[in-house]
Design a protein around this motif. Sequence first.
Motif, PDB file in Angstrom:
ATOM      1  N   THR A 179       0.846  -1.198   0.000  1.00  0.00           N
ATOM      2  CA  THR A 179       0.000   0.000   0.000  1.00  0.00           C
ATOM      3  C   THR A 179       0.877   1.241   0.000  1.00  0.00           C
ATOM      4  O   THR A 179       2.115   1.148   0.016  1.00  0.00           O
ATOM      5  N   THR A 180       0.254   2.397  -0.034  1.00  0.00           N
ATOM      6  CA  THR A 180       0.963   3.663   0.164  1.00  0.00           C
ATOM      7  C   THR A 180       0.251   4.459   1.241  1.00  0.00           C
ATOM      8  O   THR A 180      -0.936   4.252   1.502  1.00  0.00           O
ATOM      9  N   TYR A 181       0.988   5.352   1.860  1.00  0.00           N
ATOM     10  CA  TYR A 181       0.433   6.320   2.804  1.00  0.00           C
ATOM     11  C   TYR A 181       0.703   7.686   2.179  1.00  0.00           C
ATOM     12  O   TYR A 181       1.843   8.149   2.153  1.00  0.00           O
ATOM     13  N   ASN A 182      -0.339   8.298   1.640  1.00  0.00           N
ATOM     14  CA  ASN A 182      -0.158   9.502   0.839  1.00  0.00           C
ATOM     15  C   ASN A 182      -0.276  10.761   1.686  1.00  0.00           C
ATOM     16  O   ASN A 182      -1.278  10.969   2.364  1.00  0.00           O
ATOM     17  N   HIS A 212      -5.396  -0.299  -2.006  1.00  0.00           N
ATOM     18  CA  HIS A 212      -4.169  -0.766  -1.366  1.00  0.00           C
ATOM     19  C   HIS A 212      -3.263  -1.401  -2.417  1.00  0.00           C
ATOM     20  O   HIS A 212      -3.343  -2.597  -2.702  1.00  0.00           O
ATOM     21  N   ILE A 213      -2.426  -0.560  -3.015  1.00  0.00           N
ATOM     22  CA  ILE A 213      -1.403  -1.041  -3.942  1.00  0.00           C
ATOM     23  C   ILE A 213      -0.140  -0.213  -3.719  1.00  0.00           C
ATOM     24  O   ILE A 213      -0.221   0.981  -3.440  1.00  0.00           O
ATOM     25  N   ASP A 221      -8.859  -3.030  -7.688  1.00  0.00           N
ATOM     26  CA  ASP A 221      -8.256  -2.720  -6.389  1.00  0.00           C
ATOM     27  C   ASP A 221      -9.123  -1.718  -5.630  1.00  0.00           C
ATOM     28  O   ASP A 221      -9.282  -1.824  -4.404  1.00  0.00           O
ATOM     29  N   ALA A 222      -9.680  -0.744  -6.349  1.00  0.00           N
ATOM     30  CA  ALA A 222     -10.572   0.232  -5.720  1.00  0.00           C
ATOM     31  C   ALA A 222     -11.847  -0.445  -5.224  1.00  0.00           C
ATOM     32  O   ALA A 222     -12.381  -0.091  -4.169  1.00  0.00           O
ATOM     33  N   SER A 236      -5.791   8.848   0.170  1.00  0.00           N
ATOM     34  CA  SER A 236      -4.743   8.602   1.161  1.00  0.00           C
ATOM     35  C   SER A 236      -3.979   7.305   0.917  1.00  0.00           C
ATOM     36  O   SER A 236      -2.932   7.095   1.523  1.00  0.00           O
ATOM     37  N   HIS A 237      -4.511   6.442   0.061  1.00  0.00           N
ATOM     38  CA  HIS A 237      -3.829   5.183  -0.251  1.00  0.00           C
ATOM     39  C   HIS A 237      -3.899   4.945  -1.758  1.00  0.00           C
ATOM     40  O   HIS A 237      -4.948   5.149  -2.381  1.00  0.00           O
ATOM     41  N   GLY A 238      -2.787   4.465  -2.318  1.00  0.00           N
ATOM     42  CA  GLY A 238      -2.804   4.065  -3.719  1.00  0.00           C
ATOM     43  C   GLY A 238      -2.510   5.204  -4.673  1.00  0.00           C
ATOM     44  O   GLY A 238      -1.858   6.195  -4.331  1.00  0.00           O
TER      45      GLY A 238
END
Length: 402
Positions: free
Chosen positions: A38-41, A177-178, A194-195, A230-232
């Motif tokens: 995942t990413t934390y944007n 979550h990618i 994914d969404a 906030s993610h992806g």
Amino acid sequence: MSTEETDGAIELSSGVYWVGAIDWNGRDFHGFTTPGGTTYNSYLIVGEKTALIDTVKSPFAGEMLRRISQIIDPSKLDYIVVNHMELDHSGSLAELKKQTDAKILITKRGVDILNGYFRDSGSENWDLEVVKTGDQLDLGKKTLMFLEATMLHWPDSMETFLKEDRILFSNDGFGQHIATSKRYDFEVGDVLPDAAEYYANILMPFHMPLLRYLGVLNELGIEPVQIAPSHGIIWKRDLQKILKAYGSWANGEVREKVLVIYDTMWGSTEAMANEIVEAVRAAGVEVKLLHLRKNTRSHIMKEMLDAAAFAVGSPTLNNGIFPTVGDFLVYLKGLRPQKKTAVAFGSYGWGGGAVKIVEQELKSSGIEVIEPGLQVRYRPYEKELEMCRKLGEQLAAVAKKK
């Protein structure tokens, strides 16, 4: 600036930067399986003054601070916008506050959560300003508008719109979550699945607040050209695609699709499941067979999103349901999918019980249940297999009517 530059901040628009973190090896998100990481944007806005929208999960604080430092000295930050206090968004807040006296903008409901998490870091002395829907922050050539998004998916949730650049910083809305070194939808291919998985496992229970929020966007005339969650990845080319999908999901729209979800001990419940699947397929309806020890809960819930009907199969164990089935039903109850019809089936030896328990759990999840369910003692023979086929035909007919 290349979006493949994993070590650097990435400019999304003039004076607007992604300064978040990439969790390449994250595989579990409080029960949500994330095989793609995942990413934390986190996003930095630079006008005459500067604002950071959200931080990142605490182990990634250094990564975020390094990226911010490529644009400005973190000590010179003027504002921190807290869209959401869950720790994957706010975990680095205390670390950041060691370096800056920036004012924090947060919803009223967020203040109590902030102090609950960061009291030992001196949060009660931090400079806070409570904001609500329609409030604006003038950064000089950049204007932020705040939009409360209560219960999407926490009470404190908020989204932020950058008016001049028409970027919607959408918090947990529209995320995925990618983990990827690319930042935009058009750079990574189709991320709608994914969404969908993200929506099904996080936002599904909150369809009514979501519909209200989408209505507020229309009322305020907010038409973003980028949606930055906030993610992806960030949505830019497929904006209408994801907005349309969210409308469909929130309204509980389904299609001719049936799921058969089960576990088995000695193969009897599996034989029943296979026969139900074959009958649904023969009726011309899409069907998927999902073994609970071979498919993650999060994947099953993604498939549930647009399914009209489903069956849950369990053998009886100790006069109750099989543990994996119980686990799934607890998870299902929390997500409360809309407009579904379900049926229970299963096998037993000297004493039954699983089917009735499954029915009760489905009802308590708000699911319409076809009764009675189907129980088979020991193993299904031709008579029982024919009953399974009839049940599959019934499920297919339900799917066609919806």
